[in-house]
Design an enzyme around this catalytic site. Sequence first.
Site, mmCIF file in Angstrom:
data_model
loop_
_atom_site.group_PDB
_atom_site.id
_atom_site.type_symbol
_atom_site.label_atom_id
_atom_site.label_comp_id
_atom_site.label_asym_id
_atom_site.label_seq_id
_atom_site.Cartn_x
_atom_site.Cartn_y
_atom_site.Cartn_z
ATOM 1 N N ASP A 196 35.538 56.424 14.832
ATOM 2 C CA ASP A 196 35.666 54.974 14.692
ATOM 3 C C ASP A 196 34.466 54.266 15.303
ATOM 4 O OD1 ASP A 196 36.475 52.388 14.441
ATOM 5 O OD2 ASP A 196 38.247 52.553 15.713
ATOM 6 N N ASP A 248 31.741 49.911 9.603
ATOM 7 C CA ASP A 248 32.875 50.398 10.386
ATOM 8 C C ASP A 248 33.490 51.621 9.715
ATOM 9 O OD1 ASP A 248 35.065 50.764 11.980
ATOM 10 O OD2 ASP A 248 35.974 48.816 11.594
#
Length: 419
Positions: free
Chosen positions: A84, A291
């Site tokens: 992440d 992201d």
Amino acid sequence: MTNTTFCTIIFFFFIFFNSISLSIQKHSLSFPLTYLPVSHQSAASRIQASLSSVNQRLSFTYSMALIVSLPIGTPPQAQHMVLDTGSQLSWIQCHNKTPTTSFDPSLSSSFSILPCNHPICKPRVPDFTLPTTCDQNRLCHYSYFYADGTLAEGNLVREKITFSRTQSTPPVALGCASASRDAQGILGMNLGRLSFASQAKISKFSYCTPTRRNNGRIKPTGAFYLGENPNSKTFKYVDILTFPGSQHSPNFDPFAYTVGMQGIRIGGKKLNIPPSVFRPDAGGSGQTMIDSGTEYTYLVNEAYDKIQQEIVRVAGSRMKKGFVYRESLDLCFNGNSMEIGRLIGDMVFEFDKGVELVISKDRILDDVGRGISCLGIGRSERLGVPSNIIGNFHQQNQWVEFDIVNRRIGFGGAECSRS
């Protein structure tokens, strides 16, 4: 966090961090997905080598998220974690609700729990405003709420990542979740001081996301490097942007990987979207981020409306009106996704310096089942954040490199299942 799509978006508390200068590493660090445990003696006594001397490779599996397996503890226990780039705190499962993946602290000689008086456990620390409390044993307890309403909580701890007999990280701060519905933890890789990338002094990292399979039982494998990537000569780079005036703006994340987007093309047509839509305003709205932890792409209304108009123009007759997938995607269609993709054409995200991220027509729609496919873009207001977020669905068959020391992001097209 039950839905990894939203793992980077915190609903109750938003995490702010200070970026730091990271030491430059001249070599690469990566490692295999399947880790074979080593003996107590070798793991504890032969970890003196510098991380920068290692040149291994990591694999990950891809469905809705990029799932890596890290060898954590002494001796190491394999832990599945979501890669992440949009969050700071890394955490692992430390409860017995997921027995195949849970970490057992009692088996690790390098495990320790942070006490309440540890600096990062104190409330209102400028770079880490994670809500923390003291538990009944005067140990540091954290609670983490996500956009879908789920909760992860437990103790803040220190633990090593043990890559081999001769190599491990120093102890890094992690969350050790005692309550979570997820099967995986999180590997936080943003620019925050307490991210794994920062604590382990990783100068750069990169991953190649393979094409997703509609069959959920088959999870393709991608590649992940910590350090130098042998493919980087083919990458084109854009700068990681900073906006000092937005540092404390309510809608701005100063430790995300922010890039300058200039526009969007669909089927060769440049949409009438001013570049200012992709830049943060006085309140921080409009920030554009790369992201890996968010599944789909989300855009502010000014950009999404233009995309919607063009999609309806070229493929409106095939739309499934009134259908919204996962409360996020509302440009959905009946029929074969490849056929509808050909009607729409390729989509191109245009960045600074002429760098482009090309989303081919065969990857522009996601087959969501029952003969329905949806454009993998939603309105960011549905997430409660007025930002532009390019998720992993639109990073398929792309190398994405995060060069932290040189503050740039590289892109390179690839057949990632073969990389």
